[in-house]
Design an enzyme around this catalytic site. Structure first.
Site, PDB file in Angstrom:
ATOM      1  N   HIS A  55       0.876  -1.168   0.000  1.00 56.07           N
ATOM      2  CA  HIS A  55       0.000   0.000   0.000  1.00 56.07           C
ATOM      3  C   HIS A  55       0.909   1.211   0.000  1.00 56.07           C
ATOM      4  O   HIS A  55       2.015   1.159   0.553  1.00 56.07           O
ATOM      5  CB  HIS A  55      -0.837   0.079   1.279  1.00 56.07           C
ATOM      6  CG  HIS A  55      -1.751  -1.079   1.498  1.00 56.07           C
ATOM      7  ND1 HIS A  55      -1.380  -2.217   2.170  1.00 56.07           N
ATOM      8  CD2 HIS A  55      -3.037  -1.260   1.153  1.00 56.07           C
ATOM      9  CE1 HIS A  55      -2.389  -3.051   2.224  1.00 56.07           C
ATOM     10  NE2 HIS A  55      -3.419  -2.499   1.615  1.00 56.07           N
ATOM     11  N   ASP A  58       2.328   1.717   3.388  1.00 60.92           N
ATOM     12  CA  ASP A  58       3.239   0.710   3.962  1.00 60.92           C
ATOM     13  C   ASP A  58       4.671   1.199   3.799  1.00 60.92           C
ATOM     14  O   ASP A  58       5.566   0.820   4.542  1.00 60.92           O
ATOM     15  CB  ASP A  58       3.137  -0.635   3.230  1.00 60.92           C
ATOM     16  CG  ASP A  58       1.774  -1.281   3.376  1.00 60.92           C
ATOM     17  OD1 ASP A  58       1.086  -0.975   4.362  1.00 60.92           O
ATOM     18  OD2 ASP A  58       1.411  -2.083   2.489  1.00 60.92           O
ATOM     19  N   MET A  89       2.821  -5.804  -7.164  1.00 56.52           N
ATOM     20  CA  MET A  89       1.475  -5.219  -7.075  1.00 56.52           C
ATOM     21  C   MET A  89       1.513  -4.043  -6.110  1.00 56.52           C
ATOM     22  O   MET A  89       2.260  -4.062  -5.127  1.00 56.52           O
ATOM     23  CB  MET A  89       0.494  -6.309  -6.602  1.00 56.52           C
ATOM     24  CG  MET A  89      -0.909  -5.872  -6.306  1.00 56.52           C
ATOM     25  SD  MET A  89      -1.138  -5.276  -4.616  1.00 56.52           S
ATOM     26  CE  MET A  89      -1.826  -6.712  -3.816  1.00 56.52           C
ATOM     27  N   GLU A 182     -10.752  -6.699  -5.368  1.00 52.47           N
ATOM     28  CA  GLU A 182     -10.750  -7.734  -4.327  1.00 52.47           C
ATOM     29  C   GLU A 182     -12.012  -7.619  -3.479  1.00 52.47           C
ATOM     30  O   GLU A 182     -12.258  -6.601  -2.846  1.00 52.47           O
ATOM     31  CB  GLU A 182      -9.503  -7.570  -3.452  1.00 52.47           C
ATOM     32  CG  GLU A 182      -9.432  -8.558  -2.306  1.00 52.47           C
ATOM     33  CD  GLU A 182      -8.142  -8.443  -1.511  1.00 52.47           C
ATOM     34  OE1 GLU A 182      -7.194  -7.761  -1.972  1.00 52.47           O
ATOM     35  OE2 GLU A 182      -8.088  -9.025  -0.415  1.00 52.47           O
ATOM     36  N   LYS A 184     -14.720  -8.772  -0.402  1.00 52.70           N
ATOM     37  CA  LYS A 184     -14.763  -9.307   0.958  1.00 52.70           C
ATOM     38  C   LYS A 184     -16.180  -9.083   1.485  1.00 52.70           C
ATOM     39  O   LYS A 184     -16.749  -8.013   1.254  1.00 52.70           O
ATOM     40  CB  LYS A 184     -13.732  -8.564   1.824  1.00 52.70           C
ATOM     41  CG  LYS A 184     -13.547  -9.164   3.206  1.00 52.70           C
ATOM     42  CD  LYS A 184     -12.391  -8.497   3.952  1.00 52.70           C
ATOM     43  CE  LYS A 184     -12.233  -9.116   5.323  1.00 52.70           C
ATOM     44  NZ  LYS A 184     -11.159  -8.484   6.105  1.00 52.70           N
ATOM     45  N   GLU A 218      -9.497 -13.621  -2.740  1.00 49.53           N
ATOM     46  CA  GLU A 218      -8.720 -14.042  -1.558  1.00 49.53           C
ATOM     47  C   GLU A 218      -9.395 -15.239  -0.902  1.00 49.53           C
ATOM     48  O   GLU A 218     -10.595 -15.202  -0.612  1.00 49.53           O
ATOM     49  CB  GLU A 218      -8.589 -12.890  -0.551  1.00 49.53           C
ATOM     50  CG  GLU A 218      -7.940 -13.365   0.750  1.00 49.53           C
ATOM     51  CD  GLU A 218      -7.549 -12.277   1.722  1.00 49.53           C
ATOM     52  OE1 GLU A 218      -7.049 -11.231   1.270  1.00 49.53           O
ATOM     53  OE2 GLU A 218      -7.743 -12.486   2.929  1.00 49.53           O
ATOM     54  N   HIS A 221     -11.512 -14.559   2.151  1.00 51.28           N
ATOM     55  CA  HIS A 221     -12.712 -13.737   2.000  1.00 51.28           C
ATOM     56  C   HIS A 221     -13.915 -14.526   1.502  1.00 51.28           C
ATOM     57  O   HIS A 221     -15.033 -14.285   1.958  1.00 51.28           O
ATOM     58  CB  HIS A 221     -12.410 -12.542   1.093  1.00 51.28           C
ATOM     59  CG  HIS A 221     -11.372 -11.626   1.670  1.00 51.28           C
ATOM     60  ND1 HIS A 221     -10.908 -10.521   1.022  1.00 51.28           N
ATOM     61  CD2 HIS A 221     -10.722 -11.665   2.874  1.00 51.28           C
ATOM     62  CE1 HIS A 221     -10.007  -9.908   1.785  1.00 51.28           C
ATOM     63  NE2 HIS A 221      -9.880 -10.594   2.902  1.00 51.28           N
ATOM     64  N   ASP A 246      -4.894 -13.794  -3.854  1.00 53.13           N
ATOM     65  CA  ASP A 246      -4.446 -13.705  -2.464  1.00 53.13           C
ATOM     66  C   ASP A 246      -4.660 -15.048  -1.786  1.00 53.13           C
ATOM     67  O   ASP A 246      -5.806 -15.477  -1.559  1.00 53.13           O
ATOM     68  CB  ASP A 246      -5.228 -12.607  -1.709  1.00 53.13           C
ATOM     69  CG  ASP A 246      -4.701 -11.207  -2.011  1.00 53.13           C
ATOM     70  OD1 ASP A 246      -3.749 -11.084  -2.825  1.00 53.13           O
ATOM     71  OD2 ASP A 246      -5.234 -10.240  -1.433  1.00 53.13           O
ATOM     72  N   ASP A 256     -11.871 -12.580   9.658  1.00 52.17           N
ATOM     73  CA  ASP A 256     -10.864 -12.760   8.602  1.00 52.17           C
ATOM     74  C   ASP A 256      -9.546 -13.208   9.242  1.00 52.17           C
ATOM     75  O   ASP A 256      -8.812 -12.395   9.791  1.00 52.17           O
ATOM     76  CB  ASP A 256     -10.685 -11.417   7.881  1.00 52.17           C
ATOM     77  CG  ASP A 256      -9.773 -11.486   6.688  1.00 52.17           C
ATOM     78  OD1 ASP A 256      -9.617 -12.570   6.103  1.00 52.17           O
ATOM     79  OD2 ASP A 256      -9.213 -10.438   6.324  1.00 52.17           O
ATOM     80  N   ASP A 258      -6.801 -14.822   7.930  1.00 54.33           N
ATOM     81  CA  ASP A 258      -5.534 -14.583   7.195  1.00 54.33           C
ATOM     82  C   ASP A 258      -4.400 -15.494   7.658  1.00 54.33           C
ATOM     83  O   ASP A 258      -3.260 -15.053   7.813  1.00 54.33           O
ATOM     84  CB  ASP A 258      -5.090 -13.113   7.338  1.00 54.33           C
ATOM     85  CG  ASP A 258      -5.967 -12.149   6.546  1.00 54.33           C
ATOM     86  OD1 ASP A 258      -6.603 -12.575   5.576  1.00 54.33           O
ATOM     87  OD2 ASP A 258      -5.995 -10.953   6.896  1.00 54.33           O
ATOM     88  N   ASP A 288      -1.297 -13.389   1.073  1.00 60.32           N
ATOM     89  CA  ASP A 288      -1.855 -12.267   1.848  1.00 60.32           C
ATOM     90  C   ASP A 288      -2.306 -12.810   3.196  1.00 60.32           C
ATOM     91  O   ASP A 288      -3.501 -12.952   3.462  1.00 60.32           O
ATOM     92  CB  ASP A 288      -3.019 -11.614   1.097  1.00 60.32           C
ATOM     93  CG  ASP A 288      -3.462 -10.340   1.811  1.00 60.32           C
ATOM     94  OD1 ASP A 288      -2.730  -9.880   2.705  1.00 60.32           O
ATOM     95  OD2 ASP A 288      -4.537  -9.812   1.482  1.00 60.32           O
TER      96      ASP A 288
HETATM   97  C1  GLT Z   1      -5.821  -5.706   3.997  1.00 53.46           C
HETATM   98  C2  GLT Z   1      -6.813  -6.738   3.547  1.00 53.46           C
HETATM   99  C3  GLT Z   1      -6.301  -7.523   2.403  1.00 53.46           C
HETATM  100  C4  GLT Z   1      -6.128  -6.699   1.164  1.00 53.46           C
HETATM  101  C5  GLT Z   1      -5.091  -5.679   1.299  1.00 53.46           C
HETATM  102  C6  GLT Z   1      -5.076  -4.824   0.052  1.00 53.46           C
HETATM  103  S1  GLT Z   1      -5.205  -4.761   2.734  1.00 53.46           S
HETATM  104  O1  GLT Z   1      -4.752  -6.313   4.646  1.00 53.46           O
HETATM  105  O2  GLT Z   1      -7.125  -7.589   4.640  1.00 53.46           O
HETATM  106  O3  GLT Z   1      -7.130  -8.609   2.122  1.00 53.46           O
HETATM  107  O4  GLT Z   1      -5.705  -7.571   0.135  1.00 53.46           O
HETATM  108  O5  GLT Z   1      -5.609  -3.578   0.248  1.00 53.46           O
HETATM  109 MN    MN Z   2      -8.038 -11.248   4.430  1.00 51.88          MN
HETATM  110 MN    MN Z   3      -6.238  -9.652   0.402  1.00 51.54          MN
END
Ligand code: GLT
Ligand code: MN
Ligand code: MN
Length: 389
Positions: A55, A58, A89, A182, A184, A218, A221, A246, A256, A258, A288
């Site tokens: 980002h 970041d 990216m 993306e 979610k 993702e 998501h 992702d 979420d 991750d 991600d």
């Molecule tokens: C954030 C989110 C991710 C996205 C990122 C891109 S930011 O961490 O949870 O899934 O891919 O903006």
């Molecule tokens: Mn996520």
């Molecule tokens: Mn993501």
């Protein structure tokens, strides 16, 4: 036994925010002090990653002066060069600052929508300067908890206006950048607009430049909403819209998470990797994900290694599946086809084809009686994945 050592050609990438995650959650403070972005690049390069994603904020803190920005970018570019890494990216942080608490592109306030566009144009310039070919849009704050607060039809229109504007910006600058949207379903908003990859694909068709825009699905998501990620990715791939992906780990019905890639649902991830490999997806494979809150700084790198190792193990399993005589014999039988019907079924409607179909005397009971040995097939997959084949 293969070594599962990542190569640059595997195109494994990590967001700066992934290995840089300090472990903050809604109930607890940071548990780690992340190393600098430059050090993250160096370490990831040493581990065999292909590149990093970022980002705007970041790398360049919110509100930095032009001078500070240029110094930071120069130092970062040098680190990429030194470690043979790319910026694969880039994206914009449209979610952390309080100004975006009720959305960016979909905010009711035109000043906030305009500020968001300004921030994205700057982030696009930064991404292009770093050589990123893909720009992601994740509308984390584009949603609502109180549906009386915003008109979702207006929100869709505003989102479209923003993407059309930014597409023209990219074209006017001759950047050659592609966008990836993306989805979610929720978090941080109660509900996020365009909640699934399928919704994004429908939305893309309504844009002024759909050819510039694809998706960035993702795993976490779709899975948090109980959807089948493998199917969502397949739809995007088939539509020629899988511009980025992702990868991570997630249990259905949770926040979420991750998690490290492959941490949950081995079978789903196996089919996902097989899909990407069989269809020769050649974009970056972005992990991600973030290390567990319990991880110390050393364990953070075990997390990064684990994501890549798991992918390569699944890739090997996919090759084993494709070479497995028993599995392939079953698949061949299931996909035997019909030399008379297949050409008709895969061609467009003609009155002649319609008449041909009408004239066939189908025996539905016979068709229904054909064997579908899916119990056997699925057990073979299980045995293969668990290493007893
Ligand atoms: C954030 C989110 C991710 C996205 C990122 C891109 S930011 O961490 O949870 O899934 O891919 O903006
Ligand atoms: Mn996520
Ligand atoms: Mn993501």
């Amino acid at each position: 036994m293969a070594s599962y050592t990542p190569q640059k050609s595997d195109k494994f990438t990590f967001g700066l925010w992934t290995v840089g995650n300090p472990g903050i959650d809604p109930f607890g403070v940071a548990v780690r002090t992340p190393v600098t972005p430059v050090e993250r690049v160096r370490k990831l390069g040493d581990l065999g990653a292909y590149g990093v994603n970022l980002h705007d904020n970041d790398l360049v803190p919110f509100g930095a002066t032009a001078h500070e920005r240029d110094r930071i970018v120069k130092e970062f570019q040098q680190a990429l060069k030194d470690s043979g890494m790319v910026c694969a990216m880039a994206t914009t942080n449209l979610f952390t600052h309080p100004v975006f608490k009720d959305g960016a592109f979909t905010s009711n306030d035109p000043k906030i929508r305009a500020f968001a566009l300004q921030k994205v144009m700057n982030a696009i310039d930064l991404g292009v300067e770093l050589g990123a070919p893909i720009f992601v849009f994740w509308g984390g704050r584009e949603g609502a908890e109180v549906d009386a607060s915003k008109d979702p039809v207006a929100a869709a229109r505003r989102f479209r206006d923003a993407l059309n504007f930014l597409s023209e910006y990219v074209l006017s600058q001759k950047y050659g950048l592609k966008f990836a949207l993306e989805a979610k379903p929720n978090e941080p908003r109660g509900d996020i607009y365009l909640p699934t990859t399928g919704a994004m694909l429908g939305f893309i068709a309504t844009l002024d430049h759909p050819e510039m825009v694809g998706v960035n699905p993702e795993f976490a998501h779709e899975t948090m909403a109980g959807l089948n990620f493998y199917h969502a990715v397949a739809q995007a791939l088939e539509a020629g819209k899988l511009f980025h992906i992702d990868l991570n780990g997630q249990k259905p019905g949770r926040y979420d998470q991750d998690f490290r890639f492959g941490q949950e649902d081995y079978k789903q991830n196996f089919f996902l990797v097989k899909l990407l490999e069989d269809h020769k997806y050649d974009g970056p494979k972005h992990f991600d994900a973030h290390p567990l809150r319990t991880s110390d700084p050393e364990d953070v790198w075990e997390f990064a290694k684990g994501c890549m190792r798991t992918y390569l193990i699944f890739k090997e399993k996919a090759a084993q599946y494709n070479a497995d005589k028993e599995i392939q014999a079953i698949l061949k039988e299931l996909n035997a086809g019909d030399k008379n019907l297949d050409p008709i079924l895969s061609s467009k409607f003609t009155p002649q084809n319609a008449q041909t179909l009408r004239d066939i005397a189908f025996h539905a009971d016979d068709l229904a009686a054909q064997p579908l040995p899916y119990e056997n097939l699925d057990q073979l997959v299980f045995d293969l994945l668990l290493g007893v084949r």
